[in-house]
Design a protein around this motif. Structure first.
Motif, PDB file in Angstrom:
ATOM      1  N   PRO A  56      24.724 -40.204  -3.904  1.00 49.27           N
ATOM      2  CA  PRO A  56      24.558 -40.725  -5.260  1.00 49.27           C
ATOM      3  C   PRO A  56      24.341 -42.231  -5.339  1.00 49.27           C
ATOM      4  O   PRO A  56      24.189 -42.774  -6.414  1.00 49.27           O
ATOM      5  CB  PRO A  56      25.869 -40.340  -5.941  1.00 49.27           C
ATOM      6  N   THR A  57      24.314 -42.928  -4.209  1.00 47.78           N
ATOM      7  CA  THR A  57      24.187 -44.384  -4.216  1.00 47.78           C
ATOM      8  C   THR A  57      22.836 -44.806  -4.779  1.00 47.78           C
ATOM      9  O   THR A  57      21.804 -44.320  -4.325  1.00 47.78           O
ATOM     10  CB  THR A  57      24.321 -44.946  -2.784  1.00 47.78           C
ATOM     11  N   PHE A  92      29.809 -49.449  -8.858  1.00 52.19           N
ATOM     12  CA  PHE A  92      30.638 -49.082  -7.716  1.00 52.19           C
ATOM     13  C   PHE A  92      30.618 -47.577  -7.538  1.00 52.19           C
ATOM     14  O   PHE A  92      30.375 -46.821  -8.487  1.00 52.19           O
ATOM     15  CB  PHE A  92      32.079 -49.586  -7.875  1.00 52.19           C
ATOM     16  N   ALA A  93      30.860 -47.131  -6.332  1.00 50.42           N
ATOM     17  CA  ALA A  93      30.926 -45.698  -6.010  1.00 50.42           C
ATOM     18  C   ALA A  93      32.332 -45.205  -6.330  1.00 50.42           C
ATOM     19  O   ALA A  93      33.311 -45.736  -5.805  1.00 50.42           O
ATOM     20  CB  ALA A  93      30.602 -45.470  -4.540  1.00 50.42           C
ATOM     21  N   PHE A  94      32.434 -44.190  -7.181  1.00 50.45           N
ATOM     22  CA  PHE A  94      33.745 -43.699  -7.610  1.00 50.45           C
ATOM     23  C   PHE A  94      34.490 -43.080  -6.436  1.00 50.45           C
ATOM     24  O   PHE A  94      33.936 -42.298  -5.667  1.00 50.45           O
ATOM     25  CB  PHE A  94      33.597 -42.660  -8.718  1.00 50.45           C
ATOM     26  N   ALA A  95      35.776 -43.451  -6.301  1.00 50.56           N
ATOM     27  CA  ALA A  95      36.607 -42.900  -5.228  1.00 50.56           C
ATOM     28  C   ALA A  95      38.029 -42.636  -5.714  1.00 50.56           C
ATOM     29  O   ALA A  95      38.952 -42.556  -4.912  1.00 50.56           O
ATOM     30  CB  ALA A  95      36.635 -43.852  -4.036  1.00 50.56           C
ATOM     31  N   ALA A  98      40.671 -38.657  -9.512  1.00 46.32           N
ATOM     32  CA  ALA A  98      40.067 -37.657 -10.393  1.00 46.32           C
ATOM     33  C   ALA A  98      39.030 -36.798  -9.681  1.00 46.32           C
ATOM     34  O   ALA A  98      38.715 -35.699 -10.147  1.00 46.32           O
ATOM     35  CB  ALA A  98      39.427 -38.328 -11.607  1.00 46.32           C
ATOM     36  N   GLN A  99      38.505 -37.250  -8.551  1.00 46.45           N
ATOM     37  CA  GLN A  99      37.500 -36.450  -7.844  1.00 46.45           C
ATOM     38  C   GLN A  99      38.090 -35.152  -7.311  1.00 46.45           C
ATOM     39  O   GLN A  99      37.350 -34.209  -7.038  1.00 46.45           O
ATOM     40  CB  GLN A  99      36.831 -37.258  -6.747  1.00 46.45           C
ATOM     41  N   ALA A 100      39.421 -35.062  -7.191  1.00 45.15           N
ATOM     42  CA  ALA A 100      40.043 -33.802  -6.784  1.00 45.15           C
ATOM     43  C   ALA A 100      39.925 -32.757  -7.892  1.00 45.15           C
ATOM     44  O   ALA A 100      39.771 -31.570  -7.625  1.00 45.15           O
ATOM     45  CB  ALA A 100      41.512 -34.027  -6.436  1.00 45.15           C
ATOM     46  N   HIS A 101      39.959 -33.206  -9.145  1.00 42.08           N
ATOM     47  CA  HIS A 101      39.851 -32.289 -10.290  1.00 42.08           C
ATOM     48  C   HIS A 101      38.396 -32.132 -10.738  1.00 42.08           C
ATOM     49  O   HIS A 101      37.981 -31.058 -11.155  1.00 42.08           O
ATOM     50  CB  HIS A 101      40.721 -32.804 -11.438  1.00 42.08           C
ATOM     51  N   TYR A 102      37.626 -33.216 -10.693  1.00 41.51           N
ATOM     52  CA  TYR A 102      36.214 -33.210 -11.091  1.00 41.51           C
ATOM     53  C   TYR A 102      35.383 -33.539  -9.858  1.00 41.51           C
ATOM     54  O   TYR A 102      35.104 -34.702  -9.576  1.00 41.51           O
ATOM     55  CB  TYR A 102      35.951 -34.234 -12.187  1.00 41.51           C
ATOM     56  N   ARG A 103      34.972 -32.530  -9.113  1.00 40.49           N
ATOM     57  CA  ARG A 103      34.315 -32.737  -7.816  1.00 40.49           C
ATOM     58  C   ARG A 103      33.015 -33.522  -7.920  1.00 40.49           C
ATOM     59  O   ARG A 103      32.619 -34.213  -6.999  1.00 40.49           O
ATOM     60  CB  ARG A 103      34.084 -31.401  -7.146  1.00 40.49           C
ATOM     61  N   GLY A 104      32.321 -33.435  -9.049  1.00 41.21           N
ATOM     62  CA  GLY A 104      31.053 -34.145  -9.208  1.00 41.21           C
ATOM     63  C   GLY A 104      31.198 -35.653  -9.279  1.00 41.21           C
ATOM     64  O   GLY A 104      30.204 -36.373  -9.206  1.00 41.21           O
ATOM     65  N   LEU A 105      32.422 -36.164  -9.431  1.00 43.72           N
ATOM     66  CA  LEU A 105      32.632 -37.605  -9.516  1.00 43.72           C
ATOM     67  C   LEU A 105      32.569 -38.297  -8.159  1.00 43.72           C
ATOM     68  O   LEU A 105      32.377 -39.511  -8.087  1.00 43.72           O
ATOM     69  CB  LEU A 105      33.994 -37.911 -10.154  1.00 43.72           C
ATOM     70  N   HIS A 170      36.808 -44.526 -24.950  1.00 45.85           N
ATOM     71  CA  HIS A 170      36.738 -43.285 -24.164  1.00 45.85           C
ATOM     72  C   HIS A 170      36.243 -43.516 -22.740  1.00 45.85           C
ATOM     73  O   HIS A 170      36.018 -42.582 -21.996  1.00 45.85           O
ATOM     74  CB  HIS A 170      35.841 -42.265 -24.861  1.00 45.85           C
ATOM     75  N   SER A 171      36.058 -44.760 -22.354  1.00 44.18           N
ATOM     76  CA  SER A 171      35.572 -45.078 -21.013  1.00 44.18           C
ATOM     77  C   SER A 171      36.606 -44.670 -19.967  1.00 44.18           C
ATOM     78  O   SER A 171      37.799 -44.915 -20.132  1.00 44.18           O
ATOM     79  CB  SER A 171      35.298 -46.581 -20.919  1.00 44.18           C
ATOM     80  N   PHE A 172      36.151 -44.038 -18.893  1.00 46.32           N
ATOM     81  CA  PHE A 172      37.036 -43.653 -17.790  1.00 46.32           C
ATOM     82  C   PHE A 172      36.986 -44.770 -16.768  1.00 46.32           C
ATOM     83  O   PHE A 172      35.993 -44.955 -16.080  1.00 46.32           O
ATOM     84  CB  PHE A 172      36.591 -42.320 -17.195  1.00 46.32           C
TER      85      PHE A 172
END
Length: 195
Positions: A56-57, A92-95, A98-105, A170-172
């Motif tokens: 996704p970079t 930045f690359a999300f790390a 939350a990626q455990a719950h939302y795999r697409g992140l 609402h920004s994460f």
């Protein structure tokens, strides 16, 4: 003697797929004749799936922001030519957790403003987050899908980390423990907004 079978009963008996097979075949013939219309669509879909699941970079300096987390929709990215400073817009690359719950992140590029740098103090009072005593935002209790959200834990930002935030409620972003602070190694580039 057998009774004649009605057309409706024959269609129901032959199944749903037989009913639509002829329409699908006509659609495929149309696609074959008009391939030049469908080629760009499939190319865009293919690159989107590659970007989502493989890498996704961002590779080009022109960025498009589709979310309301920042007021900018188009920006140019400088692939980190200088150190990140307070107030910078970064990709930045999300790390986060939350990626455990939302795999697409996992590894998805996020576009946020740096609100805290190493040495700054992050505190939380009644879900309101403060950086060096200045209120920077309020953490929501739940995501849109009902998943509970925890505010970031109080911390002194360590070297090589940043507190980042969007402007929308609402920004994460770093307000949440599930997102957390951004490490220097996650930063892809510094962004210059166009509009």
């Amino acid at each position: 003697m057998t009774e004649p079978v009605s057309t409706d009963a024959a269609i129901r008996r032959s199944g749903w797929w037989r009913l639509h097979a002829r329409s699908f075949a006509e659609f495929l013939r149309h696609m074959r004749r008009r391939w030049y219309l469908y080629l760009p669509v499939f190319a865009i879909w293919g690159s989107a799936y590659v970007r989502l699941f493989v890498d996704p970079t961002p590779r080009v300096p022109l960025l498009v922001n589709w979310t309301p987390s920042l007021p900018y929709h188009v920006a140019l990215m400088q692939f980190q030519q200088r150190p990140v400073q307070r107030g910078d817009l970064i990709v930045f690359a999300f790390a986060g957790e939350a990626q455990a719950h939302y795999r697409g992140l996992r590894g998805q590029p996020f576009f946020k403003r740096v609100r805290g740098v190493p040495g700054d103090v992050v505190t939380v009072s009644d879900r309101t987050v403060f950086v060096n005593g200045e209120a920077v935002g309020r953490a929501k209790t739940h995501a849109y899908d009902g998943h509970p959200l925890a505010p970031i834990a109080p911390v002194v930002i360590p070297p090589g980390h940043y507190y980042v935030q969007g402007i929308g409620p609402h920004s994460f972003d770093s307000r949440y423990a599930e997102s957390g602070l951004v490490r220097d190694g996650q930063v892809v580039g510094i962004v210059q907004p166009i509009f």
